[in-house]
Motif scaffolding. Sequence first.
Motif, PDB file in Angstrom:
ATOM      1  N   ASN A  12      79.000 -15.414  79.218  1.00 58.79           N
ATOM      2  CA  ASN A  12      77.744 -14.659  79.078  1.00 58.79           C
ATOM      3  C   ASN A  12      77.684 -14.124  77.660  1.00 58.79           C
ATOM      4  N   PHE A  13      76.791 -14.694  76.829  1.00 57.68           N
ATOM      5  CA  PHE A  13      76.717 -14.327  75.422  1.00 57.68           C
ATOM      6  C   PHE A  13      75.733 -13.174  75.234  1.00 57.68           C
ATOM      7  N   PHE A  26      77.563 -16.480  64.051  1.00 56.73           N
ATOM      8  CA  PHE A  26      78.529 -15.762  64.880  1.00 56.73           C
ATOM      9  C   PHE A  26      77.849 -15.389  66.189  1.00 56.73           C
ATOM     10  N   ALA A  27      78.600 -15.462  67.278  1.00 52.45           N
ATOM     11  CA  ALA A  27      78.079 -15.086  68.595  1.00 52.45           C
ATOM     12  C   ALA A  27      79.145 -14.327  69.346  1.00 52.45           C
ATOM     13  N   SER A  28      78.729 -13.292  70.066  1.00 56.47           N
ATOM     14  CA  SER A  28      79.641 -12.470  70.862  1.00 56.47           C
ATOM     15  C   SER A  28      79.364 -12.665  72.336  1.00 56.47           C
ATOM     16  N   SER A  29      80.338 -12.296  73.183  1.00 52.03           N
ATOM     17  CA  SER A  29      80.209 -12.532  74.617  1.00 52.03           C
ATOM     18  C   SER A  29      80.760 -11.356  75.400  1.00 52.03           C
ATOM     19  N   ARG A  30      80.419 -11.343  76.702  1.00 56.31           N
ATOM     20  CA  ARG A  30      80.895 -10.290  77.594  1.00 56.31           C
ATOM     21  C   ARG A  30      82.383 -10.444  77.880  1.00 56.31           C
ATOM     22  N   SER A  31      82.930 -11.605  77.630  1.00 56.80           N
ATOM     23  CA  SER A  31      84.351 -11.825  77.883  1.00 56.80           C
ATOM     24  C   SER A  31      85.221 -11.446  76.692  1.00 56.80           C
ATOM     25  N   SER A  79      69.246 -18.282  69.600  1.00 51.35           N
ATOM     26  CA  SER A  79      69.257 -17.378  70.747  1.00 51.35           C
ATOM     27  C   SER A  79      70.554 -17.545  71.507  1.00 51.35           C
ATOM     28  N   CYS A  80      70.848 -16.536  72.324  1.00 52.69           N
ATOM     29  CA  CYS A  80      72.018 -16.608  73.183  1.00 52.69           C
ATOM     30  C   CYS A  80      71.695 -15.887  74.476  1.00 52.69           C
ATOM     31  N   GLY A  81      72.450 -16.225  75.484  1.00 50.60           N
ATOM     32  CA  GLY A  81      72.273 -15.623  76.793  1.00 50.60           C
ATOM     33  C   GLY A  81      73.361 -16.081  77.724  1.00 50.60           C
ATOM     34  N   ARG A  82      73.099 -15.973  78.997  1.00 56.84           N
ATOM     35  CA  ARG A  82      74.086 -16.378  79.990  1.00 56.84           C
ATOM     36  C   ARG A  82      74.262 -17.893  79.948  1.00 56.84           C
ATOM     37  N   GLU A  83      75.476 -18.318  79.627  1.00 60.97           N
ATOM     38  CA  GLU A  83      75.894 -19.710  79.636  1.00 60.97           C
ATOM     39  C   GLU A  83      75.186 -20.569  78.595  1.00 60.97           C
ATOM     40  N   VAL A 103      66.319 -21.220  80.786  1.00 65.84           N
ATOM     41  CA  VAL A 103      67.577 -20.660  80.303  1.00 65.84           C
ATOM     42  C   VAL A 103      67.427 -19.169  80.087  1.00 65.84           C
ATOM     43  N   ASP A 104      68.525 -18.471  80.237  1.00 66.51           N
ATOM     44  CA  ASP A 104      68.536 -17.029  80.031  1.00 66.51           C
ATOM     45  C   ASP A 104      68.678 -16.728  78.539  1.00 66.51           C
ATOM     46  N   ILE A 105      67.857 -15.786  78.040  1.00 66.04           N
ATOM     47  CA  ILE A 105      67.923 -15.397  76.631  1.00 66.04           C
ATOM     48  C   ILE A 105      68.129 -13.894  76.576  1.00 66.04           C
ATOM     49  N   HIS A 106      69.241 -13.492  76.012  1.00 64.83           N
ATOM     50  CA  HIS A 106      69.549 -12.073  75.853  1.00 64.83           C
ATOM     51  C   HIS A 106      69.099 -11.562  74.492  1.00 64.83           C
ATOM     52  N   THR A 107      69.314 -12.374  73.474  1.00 61.86           N
ATOM     53  CA  THR A 107      68.955 -12.010  72.100  1.00 61.86           C
ATOM     54  C   THR A 107      68.426 -13.245  71.402  1.00 61.86           C
TER      55      THR A 107
END
Length: 1835
Positions: free
Chosen positions: A598-599, A620-625, A568-572, A551-555
């Motif tokens: 994409n988070f 709380f989680a934020s996204s590119r959308s 964690s969050c990331g793409r999808e 899985v993708d992890i951005h943060t």
Amino acid sequence: MASTGWQHPYVNIFKHVKIEDWKKSKKEGDVSTYMDKTLKCVVYRIKGPVPANSYIVVPKTSNQSLGLTGCFFYLLFRPTPEKYFAVHLDVAAEGGQIIRISFSNMFKEFKSTATWLQFPFLCGAAKDSVYESIARSARHGLVSPVPTSVRWTCLVLDLQYTLSAYLNRCYIHLKSIKLCANMAVKNMFTSDLQLDPGISFSQAKLMGLASSQGTGAMPREMSFPVAKGGSWHDLYDYIKFPSEGTKLPCDSIQKGHLHPEASSSTNQRSPDRENAHCVNLSKTVQDRVSLIQQLTALKQIQRNHTSVVTSTPELGVVSTHSKNWHCRDDSSERQLLSSSSQQLASSPLCDSVDGGVHVYVHPEDDLSKQGEEGEEELVCTPVPCPVSLSSSKESKQMLLPDPILRLNQIIGFGGATTKCALWTKSGDEVVYPCHAIIISMKIASNQQRFFIGHTDKVSALAFNGSTNLLASAQIGSSSVVRVWNHHKANCLAMCRSHAHSLTCLSFSYGGGVLCGVGKDSHNKTMVMVWNTLNVSKRGEMTILAKAHTDVDIHTMKIAFFDDTRMVSCGRENIRLWRVRNGTLRSCPVNLGEYHSLNFTDVAFEEGNSFDHHVDDRTLFASSRSGHIFEIDYSRVVIRNVRRLLPAQQQHADRREKRTFNTGLGIAINSISVSSSFCATGSEDGFLRLWPLDFSAVFLEAEHEGPVSMVLVSFDSLRVLAATSTGNLGFLDVMSRGYNTLMRSHTDTVLGFSVDGIHRHLTTASSDGSIRIWDMDSLHQLYDFVSEDSPCSVAFHPSEQIFACGFSSGIVRVFAISSAKLLAEHTQHRGDVVGVVFSPDGDSMYSADSQGSLALYNSCEEDYNVIKVVCNVVARGTERAPDALTVSSDSRSLAFVGPSEYIVTIADAYSLEELLHVDVSILDVDSPRLDSALKVCFSPASIEHLLVATSANKILWLSTKTGRLLRQVSKVHKQQCSSLAVSHDSRFLLTAGHNTVKVWDYNMQLDVNSQMFIGHSQPVRQVSFTPDQLMAISVGDAIFLWNFLADPTDCLTDSSPLKVSFSPLKTDTKIDGLRLSSGIPRQSAPLPFSPAPQLDINDVGQDSLSVCEGNWTIPTVPTQEAHPGPTSDPRPASFLKVTDLVSMSPMNAGHMGTGDLKQKKPVRPDCYRHFIPRFKTSALDQAVVSPQPQEEGMKLKAVIGYNGNGRGNMVWSPDQGLFAYSCGCLVVVEHLHSGSQRHLLGHTEEVSCVALTNDSQTLASASVGSSSSKSVICIWDIQSGTCRKTISYHKGAVQCLAFSRDDRFFLSVGHFSDPEVALWSSRNFQLLLNMQVSGPIHDAAFSPSSANQMACVGSQGAYFCVLDTQGHDVDLKVHRVNAPVEVGDVELTAVCYHMDSFLFTSTNRGHVCVWDVAMQRCLMIWDADEGEIGVLVCRGNRLLTGSNTRWLRLWEVEAVRGVKPVGKVDNVEDGGTKVLLEHEIMLDGTIVSAAFDNALDMGIVGTTVGTLWYINWSDNSSIRLVSGHKTKVNDVAFSFDESHFVTCSEDGSVRVWSTSSYELVVQFQVLSQSCGCVCWHPSSDKDGTCVAAGYSDGTMRIFQLVSTEMEMKLQPHNVAISAIQYSASGYVILSAGNNGLVAVSNPVNGSTIQVIRDHKGAMVTTVQCVHEQCKNFGLEGNELWLGASADRRVSVWAADWMKDKCNLLDWLSFPAPAYFLGESEPLSMATFCPADHSLVIYTGYGVEKELSFYSLIKKQVIKKIALPHWATCISLASRKHLVAVGSKERVLKLIKSTSGRFQDFVPHSDSLETCRFSPSGALLFSVAYNEILLWEVQGL
């Protein structure tokens, strides 16, 4: 299977398949049964030299399955001592996916794919044996054979856990098992119970263990026998994988420590049983019990395993002043050498930081190597407090003060990321990265503190809750994590992350846990969790858990309320993580319809409040959308989703507040939540503050670029924001004001200029901006942006005006106060490489890359152009941004030009040239022409002009006469990029690569410079400020240094210079030529004036005359370096001067120092002695290689091995490392993967190589010439970089060797310079040298005693003993003649037999045995009929290799019983017997050999260019590497590029595989030379054939499928020079040396036609292509051309099916007469692949060029100039690329459309052939027998 109940409680697999019948199982190779004495039962033995060839597999076929569902697999086996083995398990996962689990002691490291897990297996040894301690201290992942004392082992694999932890898959059943050699196996079984072999059934009952509890005792039929009263664990090994807790790494299988229960129940007498430890953790809850247990286990393990500590280099350099830690002077290394290692080891650790030279040590430093590459157990290196060393007692004059620079401020932010910036808890400081430096800035005063230690750009930062601990990570393949004490700014611990790039770090609130996310070597996401509880106390970090995930992890962040929980969050995906029982597990949040988002960021609510239960937490989680998610943490469900939308434009000048609705959203990059509001940073550049219900924005701030990071301070009063454009600032919530903390360029800073009056600084950057900065506040005042890129800037000396030159050639002048463009000039055509004002402000000058120079009148506002002169400045952009310099009296202007070898001084008012100084003199150490790079006037002395040259020198020239006044060599490790002189002319400032140096201008001190490090990229420009209080350097960022020199006093000690002696260092003229290993703390090379050169050969020469008996060689002292240019006793050096004004000749006089006439040395009668191959080519020293990562092609593979070398191959069986030389390259190959790495640094043929015993460092030596010395390169194996270069021996280096403890390094000179040099392996400084009267052929260190070594040569044997006292080394030498029994011989090779005996060989085939203690020969036997050049001894076995091609293995155990008597024991006379065990004849003379410790298998090199793998157990030999011995004449690709073919002078035609580079088939024709070769164009593999032309005029066609010669033709009576199939393959065209072209039928061998148009001149090229010839007015479907040596090219149209061949065009290229003596340069022609109507020609002519001739226009339409005559050309079918080779060893890659080119110099001789593959993706280049394969990327 329908039911699995029959499998409980266990399944005996051997019994289940009835293995003795071999009906349901299969055996292959050497598989047998025998009665084992230990187990007292019959077991199966699997043997074989190759594990994959001997095995037992269950079940018999791959389409069958065992279907065993037990999750535990038990294997009862014993690995065969000193061998390798492998086991493969195929298991089924959900969905029917088959996954292979393998373990072997051949695997070096853990590897993972979606269908295969490979685990290294580290074999245990018998208890209390010598192997046990070795195995215990061995590095994890070490490839090694099985120890001799290995025991029977019960291995337990948890298959269910393994699949779940490593692949996140569900285990279903075990499908098949494959047991590979070498091992003995009793049985194997599966079960769902975890059975303990160390307890009996009765003990299990007493302990209450039962199958219902999932455990129990081992079944009797599966157990090992134990005598009554004995302990199972004392006799056998028990290995469970994965191991319990976190004590052992989970990516290797090895014996661990018993858990307390097993230990107490099975071995009550064990003295090592540990008591439980309690760990108190603050702010923890019951869910953290598992973490507490792990931390406790970690504390226990530290008693059994020594903590591994290595020296931790800081990026700042060592100084004798503790406060100024950015500086390092040239004496630091000598100070470090003055302290003994015993003092360091015994120094206690302290908490205070005091002054002195800081060396990081540990009492157990002798074990430091064990932890450098550890995988799990202790992968981190603690950093204890520094130990202060006293300064040297020797009196030396140094540059004072020390340090002379102190880093004051840095203007810059980011580098690798702009997403890292942190608040301190007090809120008064902000911490952020700036490339490789971490900065902590006070927001009130802008005062900065620096955290220096990273060697690459910082990619992540994290604070703990109290902000006293700071964690940081860097990018790059060797990513490092550091933990700092924020208040003291010192590093507490350093850890290798095993990730290629860490992108995220998170600290737990209490600071006990650190989490990081990065990518592994397979580009898979890797999560690592460290225990950091002991960082502050003991500087220790240990790994708690590690996981690989797809899985993708951005943060990723650790929950502040629980150290064991992460999110964690990331793409999808959004995932919740938890550490439990040493494992890291995660579960995803069900996103439903939002699963494709994409988070970007996650945050917990309510900051650091601990009173809430975990069930009440909101995430709380934020996204590119634009979505913001509220997630219920305990239920892992989404509570609410909102979306940030663009504002509705209701009025033109009014924007509505943001709200959350539906529609297209704005990307949110970061989110931060406090107890009262939420902050978001979005892609539209806004920082927004929201209430927690997100009803509407109540505060926002707009930025110039996307907001990449937001962070609310601890008191919620400020919000920090960073943008991707390099800005950092904060929003004050109470006052609603915004403060900018830092702005920065987003790309490299190219140049700068200082306004000393207003203290302003202007900079030009690659990001296209020009910025004006306030030097006191660091604030940006102005920003000028242009469409074209700025190149050079200059401030007016007295007005607020600056000028800037751009890449378009435009020069603009700006007024700062009015922000007005005053003037714009467009007279330049190329990049403006220099803009400068005269000191009086009346004139301005500019120069461009095309050679133009312009003079402006700066007294007028419009800056009118006074004069423009063309072609006076050297062309190119490498001298930007300060290509011009003006003298302090404003009368003279200096620059490099009109060529790079000329420095011109011109009149500043008229631009009339006053003086030309030619700097293109030959250096005494190098044949390379020197060129000028930078020029600078001395402000206080207008008669001095300083010139920096390409040879790494700085020259002081007289501006009146051009005479050389002074010079300094080896200024930096790389070329000097900028230089500046202080205004009082007392100091010189230089920049080279990433370093800055300050020099004493007069060069009259013992230590003339200090070096400063901190930049992570090359420094572009340096300068002093006009007030001389600061120095400035720019590159990756803007560094402002305080200049601490007293403005009046330069030296505190005015006493006369004193002579001081110290251990000799390497040749200062060569030191530092290559890149270092990457560690920033490197000693700087000592500069030298025209003082006397150190002549090592003259030191102690009288005392070193060779005599019978002993002598002592003292440490070599240095000589006094006298100051001043007049103290040189040698003749003065003069440069070629052309005075354009007076033209008066300068008479320098004749001041030669004639060389002493010596008798020319005679080559000894010994093939063992290396003789370089004769070459007529010379390397073009002016070639500049392309920058890394910018190369148009990369070296992919090297084909062949240099059989002309001696000892030029090494192999480490433990590491799997295999290295050898080919030409001037060193090839490092991993035998397991077949991958190659190439060490590029030599320019001449490599003669020999040597490897340290730990396989971390490789030394290679290349030959020198009559005018230069040989070069020894010291390579770091892991990084592939050159740590050090040594140039000491004249001619060639005969052999290299490292001592057993890797403390010393030995090099032996050629017979023309018979000298032995001993070096320190720590810093490769020369310790001593030994001169002898005759050649030395070989040398060796004792394998068991580091202070003993021996040499052999023409004068006999030399027994040497090293006497070390601290850093002083003395050598006692005793020479003994060869025994009289062997006659007049040369002793050729030497090796030790254990410690007391020495073997030597002779050039007549004898082997002599010497007693080391008595230094006399004891025994002789005839081991060969010829000369023995290779000896290898291991234990009681001796290997000999000779020029008779015999490789023999001897049993020499009887040697140990030889008694010293009166005469030598001769085997032939019936004396002590030695036994010949094996012998094998190879294909050539044996020149190198490397074997394992048992001499069972090894690698041998021969003179024909072959490397053989030898296995004595089955007396087999396998060709590993094969190459041509003689010159390679041609190379060609097959049309599908799967194979290529080569031919050579020895008559061989060899076909190779392109993918594996292995030899497929070889066709040999004796007594003939093969000059050309080609492939049949057919795509049918069954009909693939190769045609070759030979020197007797014959042509042979070889069929590859049948590997037979299909046909032999003789169309010529002379040698065939070119051959080619027609495009259709219907005929073969061949050309002879007499110019006749024959057309032959390949079916019947008849000659169809002979074309005589080129008769009388050798045809060099024949080429055929498909083309419809009607476009040219002729009939035919093919074009072909022929080029001959008389510069004529004929082009023909042909239709071979109709027997038509008509001349289309005849080209003749004129040329002047050729009188140079050598053969005229070749004429060559080829069709353009993209347009067959174009013919490209090159050859001897008026100019060196490529000509493009159009067959349609009948004229040359384009020419490309070449610097050298071409020896070969080839055109690619794509990207318009042309490859051109030359006699100057340069391979030039040219883009034909633009003329852009790159030069490559990987060969040691002139280029013979270059050939693109049909697709243009690959390229071959050939020089003599060196074949290189390139991967073409394009320009």
